[in-house]
Scaffold this motif. Structure first.
Motif, short mmCIF file in Angstrom:
data_model
loop_
_atom_site.label_atom_id
_atom_site.label_comp_id
_atom_site.label_asym_id
_atom_site.label_seq_id
_atom_site.Cartn_x
_atom_site.Cartn_y
_atom_site.Cartn_z
N LEU A 1 1.08 -1.22 0.08
CA LEU A 1 -0.08 0.20 0.21
C LEU A 1 1.15 1.14 0.31
CD1 LEU A 1 -2.91 0.78 -0.60
CD2 LEU A 1 -2.72 0.73 2.62
N PRO A 2 0.73 2.15 -0.96
CA PRO A 2 2.11 3.28 -1.15
C PRO A 2 1.28 4.41 -0.08
CG PRO A 2 0.78 3.37 -3.12
CD PRO A 2 -0.11 2.36 -2.15
N ALA A 3 2.11 4.68 0.94
CA ALA A 3 2.05 5.58 1.78
C ALA A 3 0.89 6.95 1.80
CB ALA A 3 3.04 6.86 2.15
N ARG A 4 0.27 7.75 0.68
CA ARG A 4 -0.59 8.18 0.37
C ARG A 4 -2.04 7.60 0.53
NH1 ARG A 4 -0.29 9.82 -5.67
NH2 ARG A 4 2.32 10.10 -5.21
N SER A 5 -2.03 5.95 -0.08
CA SER A 5 -3.39 5.96 0.16
C SER A 5 -3.62 5.37 1.62
CB SER A 5 -4.10 4.26 -0.42
OG SER A 5 -3.15 4.68 -1.97
N ALA A 6 -2.18 4.62 2.53
CA ALA A 6 -2.68 4.41 3.90
C ALA A 6 -2.81 5.74 4.98
CB ALA A 6 -1.03 3.71 4.88
N ALA A 7 -2.92 6.57 3.93
CA ALA A 7 -3.07 8.06 4.67
C ALA A 7 -4.34 8.54 4.81
CB ALA A 7 -2.29 9.30 4.44
N ALA A 8 -4.65 8.11 3.51
CA ALA A 8 -6.00 8.22 3.02
C ALA A 8 -6.85 7.68 3.91
CB ALA A 8 -6.85 8.80 1.98
N LEU A 9 -6.74 5.96 4.29
CA LEU A 9 -7.55 5.38 5.03
C LEU A 9 -7.28 5.68 6.11
CD1 LEU A 9 -6.22 1.88 3.34
CD2 LEU A 9 -8.34 2.68 3.28
N ARG A 10 -6.73 5.97 7.09
CA ARG A 10 -6.16 6.39 8.29
C ARG A 10 -7.54 7.62 8.64
NH1 ARG A 10 -0.56 6.37 7.69
NH2 ARG A 10 -0.29 4.91 8.53
N ALA A 11 -6.99 8.71 7.16
CA ALA A 11 -8.22 9.56 7.76
C ALA A 11 -10.14 9.64 7.31
CB ALA A 11 -7.84 11.06 6.83
N ALA A 12 -10.34 8.42 6.87
CA ALA A 12 -11.38 7.46 6.84
C ALA A 12 -11.89 7.22 8.15
CB ALA A 12 -11.19 6.70 5.01
N VAL A 13 -11.15 5.85 8.33
CA VAL A 13 -11.04 5.50 9.48
C VAL A 13 -11.73 6.30 10.64
CG1 VAL A 13 -9.94 3.59 11.73
CG2 VAL A 13 -9.92 3.28 8.89
N GLU A 14 -11.07 7.31 10.67
CA GLU A 14 -11.17 8.34 12.13
C GLU A 14 -12.28 9.43 11.40
OE1 GLU A 14 -10.77 10.71 15.05
OE2 GLU A 14 -9.20 8.91 14.60
N GLU A 15 -12.82 9.58 10.46
CA GLU A 15 -13.37 10.13 10.10
C GLU A 15 -15.33 8.90 10.88
OE1 GLU A 15 -15.42 10.96 5.56
OE2 GLU A 15 -14.68 12.64 6.64
N SER A 16 -15.20 8.27 10.01
CA SER A 16 -16.51 7.25 10.36
C SER A 16 -16.79 7.04 12.22
CB SER A 16 -15.54 5.71 9.46
OG SER A 16 -14.44 5.09 11.41
N VAL A 17 -15.97 7.69 12.37
CA VAL A 17 -15.99 7.76 14.23
C VAL A 17 -17.16 8.15 14.98
CG1 VAL A 17 -15.47 7.94 16.45
CG2 VAL A 17 -13.95 7.00 15.03
N SER A 18 -17.35 9.84 13.51
CA SER A 18 -18.41 10.58 13.79
C SER A 18 -19.40 10.78 12.38
CB SER A 18 -17.46 12.06 13.64
OG SER A 18 -17.17 12.45 14.79
N TYR A 19 -19.27 10.09 11.12
CA TYR A 19 -19.93 10.10 10.28
C TYR A 19 -20.29 8.19 9.97
CZ TYR A 19 -18.70 15.22 10.02
OH TYR A 19 -18.48 16.73 10.50
N GLY A 20 -20.31 7.59 10.55
CA GLY A 20 -20.83 6.32 10.33
C GLY A 20 -19.33 6.01 9.02
N THR A 21 -19.41 4.04 8.52
CA THR A 21 -19.00 3.56 7.86
C THR A 21 -18.80 3.90 6.22
OG1 THR A 21 -20.69 1.90 8.16
CG2 THR A 21 -18.32 1.80 9.72
N MET A 22 -19.90 4.56 5.97
CA MET A 22 -19.74 5.00 4.98
C MET A 22 -20.07 6.46 4.30
SD MET A 22 -23.74 3.50 3.97
CE MET A 22 -23.79 4.01 2.17
N GLY A 23 -19.09 6.60 5.33
CA GLY A 23 -17.85 7.81 5.17
C GLY A 23 -19.20 9.26 5.21
#
Length: 353
Positions: free
Chosen positions: A27-49
């Motif tokens: 996984l490229p670093a940019r992809s890993a960073a985007a995934l981390r941000a999306a996982v963090e976002e799911s805490v407040s916005y759900g698993t569909m982002g």
């Protein structure tokens, strides 16, 4: 030979000598960073982002550009097996499907399991010659997972056309490093978690030939709400399928496509031609080193995958030394991708010696 550094630059810093892209990509670093941000976002916005569709639509477009096909002729999904089952279901009862012996199970098994299909397998090298008037579909991988052999795609395409057969091309082991003419084939599927560097759960299906032209598509056998023309009116009851290939979309794994958007962007920046030249040069360097040791890999000219008999027992020793390869069918399989360098090849050769 000129020494080759990795193409990935700061995108990759693996803790291993990773030569196993035929199993799964890094996984490229940019992809890993985007995934981390999306996982963090799911805490407040759900698993569909915040926007369930944005990353999938962007990934669809990026994949289409990579293969030079229109985005409206690409569907998103979750696995090659599901797409193979869809293709199998689109064939008439009693249809003959021709395929190479020993091709990957996710491609072949849905045809073998379908009660209305007659699956006939032949050696890969004989595939074009074995197409006959009764053949409804030729299903095959562009690159064989087991040993890296590259199919004669042009010959198979022409033989299929001559006999009125459709073609189903699996580019899972080819997309991202091998230049392809995807639009020449009727169905083209790619599991994107290998050479395309996407998270697992990312799959694309492209439609070429005359499929869908004039609005005549195969039946959307697994269409759910995401395949509707009007998404707002597609959540209850039978739907009106989308007018383009989106009618074949599966409800996608949101996080997988968040990563896919970034990974496909990296490959677009580098270009398939540059990745192809890099990967095949490393593979040739490895073949030359094997020859110096008296070892002969399975013939697979021009492939980024090199599989060698007689040394499969080295896998455990290589793993312990931090070198990631795989064993398939008694062959030690090494796969060379953009994050590899000549130093990686030399390390593998030294450990085999």
């Amino acid at each position: 030979m000129q020494r080759r550094d990795a193409l990935g630059g700061a995108e990759f810093a693996p803790g291993t000598t990773y030569l196993n892209s035929a199993s799964s990509g890094l996984l490229p670093a940019r992809s890993a960073a985007a995934l981390r941000a999306a996982v963090e976002e799911s805490v407040s916005y759900g698993t569909m982002g915040r926007d369930y569709f944005a990353a999938a639509h962007a990934s669809r477009a990026a994949f289409a550009r990579l293969l030079d096909v229109p985005a409206e002729r690409v569907a998103v999904g979750s696995s090659v097996a599901v797409q193979s089952a869809f293709v199998a279901g689109s064939l008439p009862a009693g249809a003959e499907v021709l395929a190479p012996e020993g091709d990957f199970s996710s491609l072949l098994n849905p045809f073998a399991a379908h009660p209305g299909i007659k699956l006939r397998t032949v050696p890969l090298e004989a595939l074009a010659d074995e197409v006959r008037p009764g053949t409804a579909l030729v299903a095959f991988s562009a690159v064989q997972s087991l040993d890296g052999r590259i199919a004669d795609m042009a010959a198979v395409r022409e033989a299929a056309r001559a006999h009125g057969a459709r073609t189903y091309l699996d580019i899972t082991q080819a997309a991202g490093w091998l230049p392809l003419r995807a639009a020449d084939f009727d169905f083209v599927v790619a599991g994107a978690f290998k050479w395309l560097l996407c998270p697992r759960g990312t799959t694309f299906m492209a439609f070429g030939g005359d499929l869908g032209r004039g609005g005549e598509w195969p039946a959307a056998l697994h269409a759910g709400w995401v395949a509707g023309e009007d998404l707002g009116a597609s959540t209850y009851g039978p739907i009106r399928p989308a007018a383009d290939a989106r009618r074949f979309d599966e409800p996608h794994a949101y996080l997988s496509y968040v990563g896919a958007e970034q990974s496909l962007g990296l490959l677009a920046e580098l270009g398939v031609a540059a990745v192809h030249a890099h990967n095949t040069a490393l593979a040739d360097h490895y073949r030359a080193g094997l020859a110096d040791q008296g070892l002969t890999p399975r013939p697979a000219p021009g492939s980024a995958i090199v599989s060698t008999p007689g040394i499969a027992d080295a896998e455990q020793r290589l793993t312990e030394a931090g070198v990631r390869v795989s064993v398939r069918g008694g062959l030690l399989r090494a796969a060379f991708h953009l994050y590899n360098s000549t130093d990686d090849v030399d390390r593998l050769l030294a450990l085999l010696r």
